[in-house]
Design a protein around this motif. Structure first.
Motif, PDB file in Angstrom:
ATOM      1  N   SER A  58       0.846  -1.194   0.000  1.00 25.53           N
ATOM      2  CA  SER A  58       0.000   0.000   0.000  1.00 25.53           C
ATOM      3  C   SER A  58       0.882   1.246   0.000  1.00 25.53           C
ATOM      4  N   ARG A  59       0.565   2.156  -0.894  1.00 23.38           N
ATOM      5  CA  ARG A  59       1.306   3.416  -0.972  1.00 23.38           C
ATOM      6  C   ARG A  59       0.669   4.411  -0.015  1.00 23.38           C
ATOM      7  N   GLU A  60       1.418   4.869   0.942  1.00 23.44           N
ATOM      8  CA  GLU A  60       0.942   5.809   1.944  1.00 23.44           C
ATOM      9  C   GLU A  60       1.947   6.955   2.005  1.00 23.44           C
ATOM     10  N   ASP A  61       1.946   7.769   0.937  1.00 22.93           N
ATOM     11  CA  ASP A  61       2.953   8.828   0.797  1.00 22.93           C
ATOM     12  C   ASP A  61       3.247   9.492   2.136  1.00 22.93           C
ATOM     13  N   TYR A  64       5.719   7.142   2.043  1.00 17.99           N
ATOM     14  CA  TYR A  64       6.379   5.844   2.150  1.00 17.99           C
ATOM     15  C   TYR A  64       5.467   4.755   1.607  1.00 17.99           C
ATOM     16  N   ARG A  92       4.133   0.736   2.444  1.00 13.94           N
ATOM     17  CA  ARG A  92       4.038  -0.302   3.465  1.00 13.94           C
ATOM     18  C   ARG A  92       3.852  -1.653   2.766  1.00 13.94           C
ATOM     19  N   PRO A 137      -9.317   7.090   5.391  1.00 13.88           N
ATOM     20  CA  PRO A 137      -8.035   6.394   5.581  1.00 13.88           C
ATOM     21  C   PRO A 137      -8.125   4.937   5.150  1.00 13.88           C
ATOM     22  N   VAL A 138      -6.971   4.358   4.846  1.00 13.15           N
ATOM     23  CA  VAL A 138      -6.926   2.978   4.346  1.00 13.15           C
ATOM     24  C   VAL A 138      -7.611   2.010   5.305  1.00 13.15           C
TER      25      VAL A 138
END
Length: 461
Positions: free
Chosen positions: A70-73, A75, A77, A308-309
């Motif tokens: 999962s892209r969580e700018d 960074y 994960r 949020p995710v």
């Protein structure tokens, strides 16, 4: 200048210009990369080489079983196999490909190559991934070792006995109860066949067997004894814990709680290029039609922003229908039109895989976790509704979709078109096109849920 020398000079200049153009096309923030062949988990894939290190795209890495990215700018994960990696996204690809970066592998921070962007897409360093996931890696070959049963222990209690199974990494498993025997099927797990004795009063012994690359554990339960089974993921290992005793139920209570009002979740992805937020417009129009008809609808994004995710994952798991709405986002792809992406095979949520493979015939299970055919039935309804409105749509099956892979019932991604294509863009931004797509989606979802309710009622629910 002599004509021959002039022609030679022009040829040399054209050659240099072509070479510079090629290098420019392969340039990433000042760095150069080349394509390389990769075997990933036994499948052929493509990688790129940056600074002497192999990188694979997020989509390629997500093709690995039980690995989620999962892209969580700012960074990325990466989770799975009992591990969690956090890699910063360094837009300077030359710097990302050095080992001067700080990454987090489980609870340890260390120096290693990190993630970067290539043409807007996330790429991950294979050597760092292998180190964090416990994978086997050499240039051109990335594979996950089979899970292994590493330790078995037991504990006797006053009201329950506990059996603890330790594994080298995360695994897929299914529980099936028949007669007075609970059978655990451990997919792709290496184990030594043997009989284990315990000191417990409710499970004096149990047997481990292997066949066709899987391990199975047969556990006899005494009269009136039930069980509770759960997984504990720890850094570097995974543990299955089984409690057995007369005070525990034989059925999982959550499965009996059949939702009274089906939840429809519409997940509009980011709008992509252009000024019109097409996924959100279609989601709003579809949600309005369904809400007016009395259905319960939840959108994961509004004009104020996206949930949020963790909240989107929770909604996916609670849904009876989950649809991601998106537009094509890859420049130069040369594609157009509507495409329905249907997830096939094992899904992200291990509980879905376990129930589908281990207890698919139970009415309670089918009420809580649908079979893979639900998505196919809804997709066929939607394709028919789109076609009746003059909209051509294609369909593709792909192994893994992030949020649809968390949904226990019908789920897919509907790609509405490609803004990079002039013809698609002209159609996408029209109100008439939005009305047609939203009507087709709303009607197919309502038809599907009505038929599903009738089937469940007819089977005794």
């Amino acid at each position: 200048m002599k004509p021959g020398l002039q022609r030679s000079l022009f040829r040399d200049l054209r050659l240099r210009a072509g070479l510079l153009a090629a290098l420019f096309l392969l340039g990433v923030a000042g760095a150069q990369y080349a394509y390389s062949k990769l075997t990933l988990g036994g499948r052929d894939a493509q990688a790129i080489v940056l600074g002497g290190a192999e990188y694979a795209s997020q989509l390629t890495v997500e093709g690995l079983s039980a690995v989620k990215v999962s892209r969580e700018d700012p960074y990325v994960r990466v989770s799975g196999l009992g591990h969690e990696l956090i890699l910063p996204i360094d837009q300077d690809s030359e710097r990302a490909a050095t080992d001067f970066n700080t990454v987090q592998l489980d609870s340890t921070r260390l120096k290693a190559r990190t993630a970067t962007l290539v043409n807007g897409e996330v790429y991950l360093p294979l050597d760092t991934l292998a180190r964090g996931l416990g994978a086997d890696y050499r240039t051109g070959d990335f594979s996950l070792p089979a899970a292994a049963l590493t330790n078995v222990s037991s504990r006797a209690g006053k009201d329950t006995d506990r059996i603890v199974l330790d594994f080298s990494r995360d695994l897929q498993y299914a529980a099936n109860f028949s007669g007075n025997t609970l059978t655990l099927t451990l997919k792709g797990v290496n184990a030594n066949p043997r009989t284990y004795a315990t000191r417990g009063a409710f499970v004096p012994q149990f047997e481990v067997k292997t066949a066709q690359g899987n391990a199975s554990i047969a556990i006899p339960l005494g009269n009136g004894a039930g069980y509770r089974l759960f997984k504990v993921i720890r850094p570097g290992s995974v543990r299955l814990v089984l409690d057995v005793g007369p005070g525990l139920p034989r059925n999982i209570a959550a499965l009996a709680d059949v939702p009274r009002s089906p939840l429809i979740v519409l997940d509009p992805a980011p709008k992509g290029g252009g000024s019109v937020d097409i996924p959100l417009e279609v989601a709003r129009a579809t949600g309005e039609l369904l809400s007016k008809a009395g259905w319960q609808v939840q959108l994961t994004r509004s004009s104020a922003g996206r949930l949020p995710v963790a909240q989107r994952e929770k909604l996916a798991r609670q849904s009876q229908v989950f649809v991601t709405l998106s537009v094509g986002r890859f420049p130069g792809a040369g594609r157009k039109g509507i495409t329905l992406y249907q997830p096939v095979g094992d899904q992200n949520a291990q509980i879905i895989n376990a129930f589908r493979s281990g207890a698919g015939g139970s009415d309670l299970v089918r009420a809580a976790v649908g079979d893979g055919g639900e998505t196919k039935r809804l997709a066929e309804l939607l394709m028919g509704e789109l076609g009746s409105r003059g909209l051509k749509a294609g369909a593709e099956q792909i192994p893994r979709l992030f949020l649809p892979g968390e949904a226990p019932h019908a789920s897919f991604e509907l790609e509405l078109g490609w803004p990079q294509n002039a013809g698609d863009l002209a159609n996408l931004i029209t109100a008439q096109r939005t009305v047609k797509v939203s009507e087709a989606l709303a009607l197919s979802v309502a038809t599907f849920l009505k038929a599903r309710a009738t089937n469940l009622t007819g089977s005794g629910q």
